[in-house]
Design a protein around this motif. Structure first.
Motif, PDB file in Angstrom:
ATOM      1  N   PRO A 114       0.800  -1.217   0.000  1.00 23.43           N
ATOM      2  CA  PRO A 114       0.000   0.000   0.000  1.00 23.43           C
ATOM      3  C   PRO A 114       0.841   1.279   0.000  1.00 23.43           C
ATOM      4  O   PRO A 114       0.295   2.371  -0.041  1.00 23.43           O
ATOM      5  CB  PRO A 114      -0.796  -0.109   1.293  1.00 23.43           C
ATOM      6  N   SER A 115       2.171   1.162   0.026  1.00 21.30           N
ATOM      7  CA  SER A 115       3.028   2.341   0.063  1.00 21.30           C
ATOM      8  C   SER A 115       2.913   3.144  -1.227  1.00 21.30           C
ATOM      9  O   SER A 115       2.676   2.595  -2.296  1.00 21.30           O
ATOM     10  CB  SER A 115       4.488   1.916   0.269  1.00 21.30           C
ATOM     11  N   LYS A 116       3.095   4.442  -1.109  1.00 22.76           N
ATOM     12  CA  LYS A 116       3.126   5.320  -2.280  1.00 22.76           C
ATOM     13  C   LYS A 116       4.512   5.949  -2.430  1.00 22.76           C
ATOM     14  O   LYS A 116       4.718   6.831  -3.246  1.00 22.76           O
ATOM     15  CB  LYS A 116       2.057   6.402  -2.165  1.00 22.76           C
ATOM     16  N   ASN A 117       5.484   5.480  -1.639  1.00 19.58           N
ATOM     17  CA  ASN A 117       6.834   6.007  -1.661  1.00 19.58           C
ATOM     18  C   ASN A 117       7.553   5.529  -2.923  1.00 19.58           C
ATOM     19  O   ASN A 117       7.709   4.330  -3.148  1.00 19.58           O
ATOM     20  CB  ASN A 117       7.583   5.567  -0.402  1.00 19.58           C
ATOM     21  N   VAL A 118       7.999   6.474  -3.743  1.00 18.14           N
ATOM     22  CA  VAL A 118       8.623   6.151  -5.022  1.00 18.14           C
ATOM     23  C   VAL A 118       9.972   5.452  -4.812  1.00 18.14           C
ATOM     24  O   VAL A 118      10.326   4.541  -5.549  1.00 18.14           O
ATOM     25  CB  VAL A 118       8.779   7.423  -5.893  1.00 18.14           C
ATOM     26  N   GLY A 119      10.709   5.862  -3.792  1.00 18.34           N
ATOM     27  CA  GLY A 119      11.992   5.208  -3.496  1.00 18.34           C
ATOM     28  C   GLY A 119      11.817   3.742  -3.162  1.00 18.34           C
ATOM     29  O   GLY A 119      12.598   2.884  -3.602  1.00 18.34           O
ATOM     30  N   ARG A 124      11.959  -2.086  -4.696  1.00 23.89           N
ATOM     31  CA  ARG A 124      11.279  -3.357  -4.938  1.00 23.89           C
ATOM     32  C   ARG A 124      11.368  -3.754  -6.412  1.00 23.89           C
ATOM     33  O   ARG A 124      11.510  -4.932  -6.737  1.00 23.89           O
ATOM     34  CB  ARG A 124       9.823  -3.270  -4.497  1.00 23.89           C
ATOM     35  N   ALA A 125      11.299  -2.778  -7.305  1.00 19.88           N
ATOM     36  CA  ALA A 125      11.396  -3.078  -8.737  1.00 19.88           C
ATOM     37  C   ALA A 125      12.767  -3.662  -9.069  1.00 19.88           C
ATOM     38  O   ALA A 125      12.856  -4.641  -9.830  1.00 19.88           O
ATOM     39  CB  ALA A 125      11.128  -1.826  -9.568  1.00 19.88           C
ATOM     40  N   VAL A 126      13.827  -3.093  -8.525  1.00 19.63           N
ATOM     41  CA  VAL A 126      15.167  -3.664  -8.741  1.00 19.63           C
ATOM     42  C   VAL A 126      15.188  -5.091  -8.221  1.00 19.63           C
ATOM     43  O   VAL A 126      15.687  -6.006  -8.885  1.00 19.63           O
ATOM     44  CB  VAL A 126      16.262  -2.812  -8.054  1.00 19.63           C
ATOM     45  N   PHE A 127      14.620  -5.283  -7.059  1.00 20.41           N
ATOM     46  CA  PHE A 127      14.612  -6.608  -6.436  1.00 20.41           C
ATOM     47  C   PHE A 127      13.920  -7.639  -7.330  1.00 20.41           C
ATOM     48  O   PHE A 127      14.441  -8.730  -7.561  1.00 20.41           O
ATOM     49  CB  PHE A 127      13.918  -6.522  -5.071  1.00 20.41           C
ATOM     50  N   TYR A 128      12.764  -7.273  -7.860  1.00 12.01           N
ATOM     51  CA  TYR A 128      12.000  -8.230  -8.670  1.00 12.01           C
ATOM     52  C   TYR A 128      12.504  -8.329 -10.107  1.00 12.01           C
ATOM     53  O   TYR A 128      12.554  -9.419 -10.675  1.00 12.01           O
ATOM     54  CB  TYR A 128      10.508  -7.899  -8.645  1.00 12.01           C
ATOM     55  N   LYS A 129      12.859  -7.213 -10.719  1.00 13.09           N
ATOM     56  CA  LYS A 129      13.299  -7.251 -12.118  1.00 13.09           C
ATOM     57  C   LYS A 129      14.648  -7.955 -12.276  1.00 13.09           C
ATOM     58  O   LYS A 129      14.943  -8.500 -13.333  1.00 13.09           O
ATOM     59  CB  LYS A 129      13.386  -5.832 -12.711  1.00 13.09           C
ATOM     60  N   ASP A 142      10.518 -17.610   0.560  1.00 16.13           N
ATOM     61  CA  ASP A 142       9.184 -18.215   0.550  1.00 16.13           C
ATOM     62  C   ASP A 142       8.078 -17.154   0.615  1.00 16.13           C
ATOM     63  O   ASP A 142       7.001 -17.347   0.057  1.00 16.13           O
ATOM     64  CB  ASP A 142       9.022 -19.202   1.714  1.00 16.13           C
ATOM     65  N   MET A 143       8.340 -16.061   1.286  1.00 18.18           N
ATOM     66  CA  MET A 143       7.360 -14.970   1.363  1.00 18.18           C
ATOM     67  C   MET A 143       7.398 -14.108   0.102  1.00 18.18           C
ATOM     68  O   MET A 143       6.522 -13.269  -0.091  1.00 18.18           O
ATOM     69  CB  MET A 143       7.626 -14.090   2.587  1.00 18.18           C
ATOM     70  N   ASN A 144       8.417 -14.291  -0.738  1.00 22.16           N
ATOM     71  CA  ASN A 144       8.619 -13.515  -1.965  1.00 22.16           C
ATOM     72  C   ASN A 144       8.617 -12.008  -1.674  1.00 22.16           C
ATOM     73  O   ASN A 144       7.968 -11.217  -2.347  1.00 22.16           O
ATOM     74  CB  ASN A 144       7.571 -13.858  -3.025  1.00 22.16           C
ATOM     75  N   THR A 145       9.382 -11.645  -0.651  1.00 14.38           N
ATOM     76  CA  THR A 145       9.504 -10.246  -0.256  1.00 14.38           C
ATOM     77  C   THR A 145      10.960  -9.940   0.070  1.00 14.38           C
ATOM     78  O   THR A 145      11.666 -10.824   0.571  1.00 14.38           O
ATOM     79  CB  THR A 145       8.590  -9.934   0.953  1.00 14.38           C
ATOM     80  N   PRO A 146      11.416  -8.743  -0.204  1.00 12.19           N
ATOM     81  CA  PRO A 146      12.804  -8.402   0.115  1.00 12.19           C
ATOM     82  C   PRO A 146      13.067  -8.432   1.617  1.00 12.19           C
ATOM     83  O   PRO A 146      12.230  -7.995   2.408  1.00 12.19           O
ATOM     84  CB  PRO A 146      12.959  -6.979  -0.415  1.00 12.19           C
ATOM     85  N   GLU A 147      14.201  -8.948   1.975  1.00 17.87           N
ATOM     86  CA  GLU A 147      14.625  -8.948   3.369  1.00 17.87           C
ATOM     87  C   GLU A 147      14.730  -7.478   3.797  1.00 17.87           C
ATOM     88  O   GLU A 147      15.296  -6.659   3.060  1.00 17.87           O
ATOM     89  CB  GLU A 147      15.972  -9.675   3.489  1.00 17.87           C
ATOM     90  N   PRO A 148      14.153  -7.095   4.945  1.00 21.46           N
ATOM     91  CA  PRO A 148      14.060  -5.680   5.328  1.00 21.46           C
ATOM     92  C   PRO A 148      15.400  -4.924   5.371  1.00 21.46           C
ATOM     93  O   PRO A 148      15.457  -3.762   4.982  1.00 21.46           O
ATOM     94  CB  PRO A 148      13.405  -5.714   6.712  1.00 21.46           C
ATOM     95  N   ASN A 149      16.461  -5.561   5.825  1.00 21.42           N
ATOM     96  CA  ASN A 149      17.749  -4.866   5.888  1.00 21.42           C
ATOM     97  C   ASN A 149      18.297  -4.586   4.490  1.00 21.42           C
ATOM     98  O   ASN A 149      18.839  -3.509   4.233  1.00 21.42           O
ATOM     99  CB  ASN A 149      18.766  -5.663   6.711  1.00 21.42           C
ATOM    100  N   ILE A 150      18.152  -5.558   3.602  1.00 24.90           N
ATOM    101  CA  ILE A 150      18.591  -5.344   2.217  1.00 24.90           C
ATOM    102  C   ILE A 150      17.753  -4.226   1.603  1.00 24.90           C
ATOM    103  O   ILE A 150      18.285  -3.323   0.950  1.00 24.90           O
ATOM    104  CB  ILE A 150      18.443  -6.636   1.374  1.00 24.90           C
ATOM    105  N   ARG A 152      16.152  -1.752   3.015  1.00 23.89           N
ATOM    106  CA  ARG A 152      16.467  -0.442   3.602  1.00 23.89           C
ATOM    107  C   ARG A 152      17.775   0.112   3.014  1.00 23.89           C
ATOM    108  O   ARG A 152      17.853   1.280   2.612  1.00 23.89           O
ATOM    109  CB  ARG A 152      16.568  -0.546   5.121  1.00 23.89           C
ATOM    110  N   GLU A 153      18.809  -0.719   2.943  1.00 22.91           N
ATOM    111  CA  GLU A 153      20.091  -0.258   2.415  1.00 22.91           C
ATOM    112  C   GLU A 153      19.996   0.067   0.918  1.00 22.91           C
ATOM    113  O   GLU A 153      20.563   1.057   0.458  1.00 22.91           O
ATOM    114  CB  GLU A 153      21.172  -1.312   2.672  1.00 22.91           C
ATOM    115  N   LEU A 154      19.266  -0.760   0.181  1.00 24.70           N
ATOM    116  CA  LEU A 154      19.106  -0.517  -1.249  1.00 24.70           C
ATOM    117  C   LEU A 154      18.293   0.758  -1.480  1.00 24.70           C
ATOM    118  O   LEU A 154      18.602   1.537  -2.376  1.00 24.70           O
ATOM    119  CB  LEU A 154      18.444  -1.723  -1.934  1.00 24.70           C
ATOM    120  N   LYS A 155      17.288   1.000  -0.646  1.00 20.15           N
ATOM    121  CA  LYS A 155      16.480   2.218  -0.786  1.00 20.15           C
ATOM    122  C   LYS A 155      17.341   3.463  -0.599  1.00 20.15           C
ATOM    123  O   LYS A 155      17.177   4.454  -1.319  1.00 20.15           O
ATOM    124  CB  LYS A 155      15.316   2.233   0.193  1.00 20.15           C
ATOM    125  N   CYS A 156      18.279   3.417   0.328  1.00 19.66           N
ATOM    126  CA  CYS A 156      19.190   4.556   0.522  1.00 19.66           C
ATOM    127  C   CYS A 156      19.964   4.844  -0.761  1.00 19.66           C
ATOM    128  O   CYS A 156      20.156   6.004  -1.130  1.00 19.66           O
ATOM    129  CB  CYS A 156      20.162   4.294   1.663  1.00 19.66           C
TER     130      CYS A 156
END
Length: 177
Positions: A114-119, A124-129, A142-150, A152-156
């Protein structure tokens, strides 16, 4: 202080040239960060020359922000000129490039809800693409979601690829070509 005038064409040229340069220089750094990231069970071995998807993510995210900073009509003209210039540089049709941008924007919106944050959407797009899920710990894989620490660092890192359109519009006034 008066604002310097730029035509829609000049804004598009500046954006395209700067984005190509930023992506060509920045993707190897992002790829190196991900390849060396401790949060992955094994290195994704991303190619520092494989920046096509990254370029589309950066362009799509920045185009999404344009309507918030330009008057209606001017925003569409700037976006249209940007798409035409990228298409010409990539030797594809402008409609094809605009369609790819539309697909990337829809994809980024979908994976970012539900986030609207472009960063965050860019992260997430880098992660999936780049199919990074397969290199994670089984729990996050298994959850098909980025690990939160990765994430956060990638978002920076990704936040550095967003244009400061607010500062741009404070310094420049866009006029029709």
């Amino acid at each position: 202080m008066t604002k310097r005038k730029l035509t829609e064409e000049q804004v598009a040229t500046f954006f395209v040239d700067t984005t190509f340069e930023t992506v060509e220089n920045g993707w190897p750094e992002v790829a190196a960060f991900l390849n060396e990231c401790d949060g992955f069970e094994q290195s994704p071995a991303l190619d520092p020359e494989d920046y096509g998807r990254f370029l589309m993510i950066i362009v799509s995210a920045n185009i999404q922000l344009i309507p918030k900073h330009f008057d209606s009509g001017v925003d569409r003209q700037v976006i249209q000129r940007i798409c035409s210039k990228f298409a010409r540089a990539l030797d594809i049709g402008p409609e094809t490039f605009a369609g790819k941008v539309k697909q990337y924007r829809a994809f980024m919106k979908q994976i970012n809800q539900p986030s609207k944050n472009v960063g965050t959407a860019m992260t997430r797009a880098v992660f999936y693409k780049y199919h990074l899920n397969q290199y994670q710990d089984a729990y996050f894989r298994d959850m098909n979601t980025p690990e939160p620490n990765i994430q956060r660092e990638l978002k920076c890192l990704m936040d550095h690829f967003l244009w400061d359109w607010e500062a741009f519009t404070e310094s420049y006034r866009v006029v029709p070509a």
